[in-house]
Design an enzyme around this catalytic site. Structure first.
Site, PDB file in Angstrom:
ATOM      1  N   LYS A  55      69.831  59.661  59.029  1.00  0.00           N
ATOM      2  CA  LYS A  55      69.242  59.118  60.257  1.00  0.00           C
ATOM      3  C   LYS A  55      69.564  57.631  60.400  1.00  0.00           C
ATOM      4  O   LYS A  55      69.956  57.162  61.470  1.00  0.00           O
ATOM      5  CB  LYS A  55      67.723  59.341  60.259  1.00  0.00           C
ATOM      6  CG  LYS A  55      67.341  60.799  60.481  1.00  0.00           C
ATOM      7  CD  LYS A  55      65.854  61.079  60.241  1.00  0.00           C
ATOM      8  CE  LYS A  55      65.594  62.582  60.375  1.00  0.00           C
ATOM      9  NZ  LYS A  55      64.194  62.963  60.113  1.00  0.00           N
ATOM     10  N   GLN A  99      58.863  60.253  57.803  1.00  0.00           N
ATOM     11  CA  GLN A  99      59.483  61.494  57.331  1.00  0.00           C
ATOM     12  C   GLN A  99      58.446  62.419  56.699  1.00  0.00           C
ATOM     13  O   GLN A  99      57.613  61.976  55.899  1.00  0.00           O
ATOM     14  CB  GLN A  99      60.600  61.142  56.323  1.00  0.00           C
ATOM     15  CG  GLN A  99      61.433  62.312  55.866  1.00  0.00           C
ATOM     16  CD  GLN A  99      62.308  62.924  56.962  1.00  0.00           C
ATOM     17  OE1 GLN A  99      62.642  62.273  57.952  1.00  0.00           O
ATOM     18  NE2 GLN A  99      62.654  64.184  56.806  1.00  0.00           N
ATOM     19  N   ASP A 122      59.874  61.082  67.288  1.00  0.00           N
ATOM     20  CA  ASP A 122      59.902  62.444  66.735  1.00  0.00           C
ATOM     21  C   ASP A 122      59.233  63.430  67.695  1.00  0.00           C
ATOM     22  O   ASP A 122      59.434  64.644  67.584  1.00  0.00           O
ATOM     23  CB  ASP A 122      59.134  62.481  65.407  1.00  0.00           C
ATOM     24  CG  ASP A 122      60.020  62.667  64.193  1.00  0.00           C
ATOM     25  OD1 ASP A 122      61.157  63.153  64.364  1.00  0.00           O
ATOM     26  OD2 ASP A 122      59.564  62.333  63.088  1.00  0.00           O
TER      27      ASP A 122
HETATM   28  N1  GUN Z   1      61.092  66.587  57.979  1.00  0.00           N
HETATM   29  C1  GUN Z   1      61.995  67.562  58.290  1.00  0.00           C
HETATM   30  N2  GUN Z   1      62.435  67.408  59.556  1.00  0.00           N
HETATM   31  C2  GUN Z   1      61.814  66.327  60.057  1.00  0.00           C
HETATM   32  C3  GUN Z   1      61.872  65.662  61.301  1.00  0.00           C
HETATM   33  O1  GUN Z   1      62.573  66.037  62.234  1.00  0.00           O
HETATM   34  N3  GUN Z   1      61.096  64.547  61.411  1.00  0.00           N
HETATM   35  C4  GUN Z   1      60.293  64.118  60.421  1.00  0.00           C
HETATM   36  N4  GUN Z   1      59.551  63.029  60.633  1.00  0.00           N
HETATM   37  N5  GUN Z   1      60.213  64.708  59.252  1.00  0.00           N
HETATM   38  C5  GUN Z   1      60.973  65.809  59.074  1.00  0.00           C
END
Ligand code: GUN
Length: 288
Positions: A55, A99, A122
């Site tokens: 990311k 996350q 998100d």
């Molecule tokens: N854990 C797995 N996928 C995601 C996501 O798209 N966003 C976040 N914040 N955590 C995750």
């Protein structure tokens, strides 16, 4: 069986969409605003480490500012809430991503609710979920949003079509169903308690598989000409990455299919960038 389905290439589509993000980023920078994303990782989860690295790299590749805040698993909930509060008030940050999963002693819901909805890139905050539900502007969760972009990329008109979503998670299945509904599809949501999954999928024009289990969808469950989107990320017996769909079988029946890897996965990060540039543009009062 001969693979006849056209592949919807998530890597190529991502490249195109990320170029647009890069252009919008450059335009904002010219106005003195650098869009910024904060990614917060607590603990040592191996998969999470890879995700957050990807990311942050995608941000810098598109010219966005990004910060990765890594904390030990022992971080308290109060400490994390204090960090979220600081990021909410940091003008250089337009998007905040915490996350998941978080360590068990931290209430993930409480942390997500602490993120300012204006920075919720998100799309996990209840305000974002509510906005999607009632069709108001807000941030859409990145994975289902990416799926909608993939359908758009093949010029697929959902009006009057039957879409079957397999999986009912808050992150994919439920928001996916709402997005498809907003585009005038008739939507069925199937899940672990669905009595006869095959009877449902055989009626589908579009299938989104988002369960997290191999071979949830096989060729006998798909009628010819169906569009199949595979959100799964699993490992096969040889340890190779695979989705929820039996790709070899289903690609002989479907009209379009997304591969794993190289399908929905890259689109998730791409839509995070799209949401972040959008957050920065809204903050700057720019409407491209
Ligand atoms: N854990 C797995 N996928 C995601 C996501 O798209 N966003 C976040 N914040 N955590 C995750």
């Amino acid at each position: 069986m001969t693979p006849t389905a056209k592949i919807i290439d998530g890597v190529a589509l991502s490249k195109q969409l990320r170029e647009d993000v890069a252009k919008r980023t450059a335009a904002l920078k010219a106005r003195g605003v650098t869009p910024g994303l904060a990614v917060v990782l607590v603990g040592e989860n191996q998969a999470s480490q890879v995700y957050v690295r990807n990311k942050v790299k995608a941000c810098s590749d598109a010219g966005l500012h990004s910060v990765l805040e890594k904390y030990e698993a022992a971080m308290t909930e109060a400490e994390l809430l204090a960090r979220v509060d600081a990021l909410n008030n940091d003008p250089s940050i337009h998007g905040i991503l915490v996350q998941l999963p978080l360590p068990a002693h931290i209430d993930a819901h409480k942390v997500i609710e602490a993120i300012s909805p204006a920075k919720d890139v998100d799309g996990f905050h209840v305000a974002s979920a509510g906005a999607l539900m009632v069709g108001q502007p807000g941030f859409w969760p990145c994975t289902p949003y990416g799926c909608m972009k993939m359908l758009e990329s093949i010029g697929y008109d959902l009006r009057g079509k039957h879409a079957v979503v397999i999986g009912r998670s808050n992150i994919v299945g439920k928001p996916m169903a709402l997005m498809l509904l907003q585009k005038n599809a008739t939507v069925t949501v199937c899940h672990s308690a669905t009595a006869d999954l095959k009877a449902m999928t055989l009626q589908a024009d579009v299938i989104v598989a988002a369960v997290g289990k191999r071979n949830v969808l096989t060729a006998d469950m798909v009628k010819p000409g169906t569009v199949v989107l595979d959100v799964g990320m699993n490992r096969d017996d040889a340890g190779k990455l695979c989705g929820d769909v039996d790709f070899a079988g289903v690609s002989a029946v479907a009209s379009h299919i997304t591969p794993v890897p190289g399908g929905v996965g890259p689109m998730t990060i791409t839509m995070l960038l799209v949401n972040t540039i959008e957050a920065a543009e809204r903050e700057a009062g720019v409407h491209p």
